[in-house]
Design a protein around this motif. Structure first.
Motif, PDB file in Angstrom:
ATOM      1  N   TRP A  21      40.158  36.373  43.314  1.00 33.52           N
ATOM      2  CA  TRP A  21      39.208  36.907  44.286  1.00 33.52           C
ATOM      3  C   TRP A  21      39.791  38.130  44.989  1.00 33.52           C
ATOM      4  O   TRP A  21      40.993  38.233  45.215  1.00 33.52           O
ATOM      5  CB  TRP A  21      38.885  35.856  45.348  1.00 33.52           C
ATOM      6  N   ILE A  22      38.890  39.031  45.378  1.00 33.25           N
ATOM      7  CA  ILE A  22      39.278  40.186  46.193  1.00 33.25           C
ATOM      8  C   ILE A  22      38.186  40.405  47.234  1.00 33.25           C
ATOM      9  O   ILE A  22      36.995  40.315  46.929  1.00 33.25           O
ATOM     10  CB  ILE A  22      39.498  41.448  45.328  1.00 33.25           C
ATOM     11  N   THR A  23      38.592  40.639  48.462  1.00 34.74           N
ATOM     12  CA  THR A  23      37.618  40.794  49.542  1.00 34.74           C
ATOM     13  C   THR A  23      38.000  41.942  50.462  1.00 34.74           C
ATOM     14  O   THR A  23      39.175  42.296  50.583  1.00 34.74           O
ATOM     15  CB  THR A  23      37.511  39.489  50.364  1.00 34.74           C
ATOM     16  N   ASP A  24      37.003  42.521  51.120  1.00 29.71           N
ATOM     17  CA  ASP A  24      37.249  43.502  52.176  1.00 29.71           C
ATOM     18  C   ASP A  24      36.870  42.892  53.524  1.00 29.71           C
ATOM     19  O   ASP A  24      36.561  43.601  54.465  1.00 29.71           O
ATOM     20  CB  ASP A  24      36.486  44.808  51.931  1.00 29.71           C
ATOM     21  N   TRP A  25      36.883  41.555  53.582  1.00 30.12           N
ATOM     22  CA  TRP A  25      36.515  40.777  54.774  1.00 30.12           C
ATOM     23  C   TRP A  25      35.021  40.878  55.077  1.00 30.12           C
ATOM     24  O   TRP A  25      34.559  40.441  56.115  1.00 30.12           O
ATOM     25  CB  TRP A  25      37.343  41.194  56.000  1.00 30.12           C
ATOM     26  N   SER A  26      34.268  41.448  54.149  1.00 30.77           N
ATOM     27  CA  SER A  26      32.820  41.507  54.304  1.00 30.77           C
ATOM     28  C   SER A  26      32.147  40.764  53.168  1.00 30.77           C
ATOM     29  O   SER A  26      31.327  39.888  53.393  1.00 30.77           O
ATOM     30  CB  SER A  26      32.351  42.966  54.319  1.00 30.77           C
ATOM     31  N   VAL A  27      32.542  41.101  51.942  1.00 40.92           N
ATOM     32  CA  VAL A  27      32.023  40.436  50.746  1.00 40.92           C
ATOM     33  C   VAL A  27      33.188  40.180  49.810  1.00 40.92           C
ATOM     34  O   VAL A  27      34.128  40.985  49.737  1.00 40.92           O
ATOM     35  CB  VAL A  27      30.950  41.298  50.048  1.00 40.92           C
TER      36      VAL A  27
ATOM     37  N   PHE B  50      37.970  39.492  40.158  1.00 35.48           N
ATOM     38  CA  PHE B  50      38.579  40.264  39.082  1.00 35.48           C
ATOM     39  C   PHE B  50      37.919  39.805  37.784  1.00 35.48           C
ATOM     40  O   PHE B  50      37.460  38.659  37.679  1.00 35.48           O
ATOM     41  CB  PHE B  50      40.085  40.009  39.017  1.00 35.48           C
ATOM     42  N   ASP B  51      37.880  40.667  36.765  1.00 29.16           N
ATOM     43  CA  ASP B  51      37.192  40.285  35.534  1.00 29.16           C
ATOM     44  C   ASP B  51      38.106  39.494  34.594  1.00 29.16           C
ATOM     45  O   ASP B  51      39.226  39.109  34.969  1.00 29.16           O
ATOM     46  CB  ASP B  51      36.610  41.518  34.832  1.00 29.16           C
ATOM     47  N   ALA B  52      37.646  39.252  33.370  1.00 28.76           N
ATOM     48  CA  ALA B  52      38.394  38.449  32.403  1.00 28.76           C
ATOM     49  C   ALA B  52      39.708  39.097  32.000  1.00 28.76           C
ATOM     50  O   ALA B  52      40.611  38.422  31.484  1.00 28.76           O
ATOM     51  CB  ALA B  52      37.540  38.193  31.165  1.00 28.76           C
ATOM     52  N   ASN B  53      39.836  40.396  32.230  1.00 25.63           N
ATOM     53  CA  ASN B  53      41.079  41.114  31.933  1.00 25.63           C
ATOM     54  C   ASN B  53      41.932  41.314  33.179  1.00 25.63           C
ATOM     55  O   ASN B  53      42.860  42.128  33.177  1.00 25.63           O
ATOM     56  CB  ASN B  53      40.767  42.470  31.297  1.00 25.63           C
TER      57      ASN B  53
ATOM     58  N   THR C 163      39.689  57.258  54.148  1.00 27.87           N
ATOM     59  CA  THR C 163      40.897  57.794  53.532  1.00 27.87           C
ATOM     60  C   THR C 163      41.812  56.683  53.063  1.00 27.87           C
ATOM     61  O   THR C 163      42.695  56.892  52.236  1.00 27.87           O
ATOM     62  CB  THR C 163      41.667  58.695  54.517  1.00 27.87           C
ATOM     63  N   SER C 164      41.617  55.474  53.607  1.00 25.96           N
ATOM     64  CA  SER C 164      42.334  54.295  53.134  1.00 25.96           C
ATOM     65  C   SER C 164      41.452  53.082  53.375  1.00 25.96           C
ATOM     66  O   SER C 164      40.551  53.116  54.214  1.00 25.96           O
ATOM     67  CB  SER C 164      43.685  54.141  53.839  1.00 25.96           C
ATOM     68  N   TYR C 165      41.703  52.024  52.607  1.00 25.44           N
ATOM     69  CA  TYR C 165      40.812  50.866  52.675  1.00 25.44           C
ATOM     70  C   TYR C 165      41.619  49.615  52.392  1.00 25.44           C
ATOM     71  O   TYR C 165      42.358  49.549  51.405  1.00 25.44           O
ATOM     72  CB  TYR C 165      39.701  51.006  51.638  1.00 25.44           C
ATOM     73  N   ALA C 166      41.513  48.610  53.257  1.00 28.52           N
ATOM     74  CA  ALA C 166      42.293  47.387  53.118  1.00 28.52           C
ATOM     75  C   ALA C 166      41.506  46.340  52.336  1.00 28.52           C
ATOM     76  O   ALA C 166      40.304  46.176  52.537  1.00 28.52           O
ATOM     77  CB  ALA C 166      42.663  46.835  54.487  1.00 28.52           C
ATOM     78  N   VAL C 167      42.197  45.632  51.454  1.00 30.83           N
ATOM     79  CA  VAL C 167      41.607  44.529  50.719  1.00 30.83           C
ATOM     80  C   VAL C 167      42.570  43.347  50.746  1.00 30.83           C
ATOM     81  O   VAL C 167      43.772  43.512  50.978  1.00 30.83           O
ATOM     82  CB  VAL C 167      41.289  44.910  49.257  1.00 30.83           C
ATOM     83  N   LEU C 168      42.041  42.173  50.504  1.00 28.62           N
ATOM     84  CA  LEU C 168      42.845  40.968  50.433  1.00 28.62           C
ATOM     85  C   LEU C 168      42.610  40.313  49.077  1.00 28.62           C
ATOM     86  O   LEU C 168      41.454  40.107  48.686  1.00 28.62           O
ATOM     87  CB  LEU C 168      42.462  39.998  51.552  1.00 28.62           C
ATOM     88  N   VAL C 169      43.711  40.010  48.364  1.00 31.54           N
ATOM     89  CA  VAL C 169      43.623  39.379  47.053  1.00 31.54           C
ATOM     90  C   VAL C 169      43.999  37.905  47.206  1.00 31.54           C
ATOM     91  O   VAL C 169      44.990  37.572  47.869  1.00 31.54           O
ATOM     92  CB  VAL C 169      44.545  40.077  46.041  1.00 31.54           C
ATOM     93  N   MET C 170      43.216  37.019  46.575  1.00 32.73           N
ATOM     94  CA  MET C 170      43.411  35.583  46.748  1.00 32.73           C
ATOM     95  C   MET C 170      43.269  34.868  45.406  1.00 32.73           C
ATOM     96  O   MET C 170      42.532  35.314  44.525  1.00 32.73           O
ATOM     97  CB  MET C 170      42.352  35.021  47.709  1.00 32.73           C
ATOM     98  N   ARG C 171      43.986  33.757  45.263  1.00 32.52           N
ATOM     99  CA  ARG C 171      43.869  32.897  44.092  1.00 32.52           C
ATOM    100  C   ARG C 171      44.394  31.517  44.457  1.00 32.52           C
ATOM    101  O   ARG C 171      45.399  31.399  45.182  1.00 32.52           O
ATOM    102  CB  ARG C 171      44.645  33.466  42.899  1.00 32.52           C
TER     103      ARG C 171
END
Length: 234
Positions: free
Chosen positions: A174-180, A184-187, A199-207
């Protein structure tokens, strides 16, 4: 004797607004935008409709070509569309501000100063999801053309996720921007397509079974590239 008995009680709406600064901001913006002829097709249309009318300080920009609202807000078809999209806009801005990133160059604009100030206060409830854009949010695969020119274009970063220890690819994380939240796909790839005003954007990756990891995508160094990222097992 109660000296306040002759005071007119405040409406429930007023009490809600005072109790929730985020709602105050959404209400303030919505009240102004809904007073304009709808639909509003884009930022240029909004600027045209504000010509000759008092422009609230929060929407003031140096020139009509300097939007303080993202393209994802438009078109605003009717009041119901405005309610959903404006709520999503404000909460996405606040999540990014609370994550500690954003386009600092744009903090000269009154709206963005207000958002930054609001993000510094106590929890405003921005962890709750409320409304999404029709075609995703500022973060999402296949949104717009990353090669388009102009300050209001988008930029893209391809992310490839793996296990930090084994190097094994981790599809369907999973990847989120705290909004939606997206997958990640099958690859084990995800194409982050981000509005050009960031100019920059934070994301959170989860598994499941792994430690969550926050990444900051930087336009100057990452736009148009593939970034190989990893997470550690819990």
């Amino acid at each position: 004797m109660n000296q306040h008995t002759d005071k007119t009680p405040e409406s429930f709406e007023t009490l809600l607004l005072k109790a929730h600064p985020e709602t105050v901001l959404i209400h303030e913006l919505a009240s102004r935008l809904r007073s304009l002829p709808l639909p509003i097709t884009d930022w240029d249309d909004l600027a045209d409709k504000l010509q000759g009318e008092p422009v609230p300080e929060i929407l003031r920009v140096p020139t009509p070509d300097t939007p303080c609202l993202p393209d994802e807000l438009f078109p605003i078809r009717d009041e119901a569309d405005l309610a959903v999209k404006l709520t999503a806009t404000v909460r996405t801005f606040l999540r990014q501000a609370r994550a500690g990133v954003g386009s600092s160059a744009r903090l000269a604009l009154p709206l963005h100063k207000r958002l930054a100030s609001l993000a510094d206060r106590a929890d405003t409830g921005t962890s709750r999801r409320s409304g999404v854009f029709d075609d995703g949010t500022l973060l999402g695969a296949g949104r717009g053309d990353p090669s388009a020119g102009g300050s209001r274009s988008v930029w893209a970063v391809t992310l490839v996720l793996s296990d930090c220890t084994t190097g094994e690819l981790l599809p369907w994380s999973w990847i989120t921007d705290w909004s939606v939240t997206y997958w990640f796909d099958a690859n084990a790839q995800f194409i982050a397509v981000i509005g050009g005003m960031w100019t920059s954007y934070a994301v959170l990756v989860m598994r499941s079974g792994y430690l969550n990891r926050r990444f900051v995508l930087d336009r100057a160094t990452m736009a148009g590239t593939t970034q190989y990222i990893c997470i550690n097992q819990a």
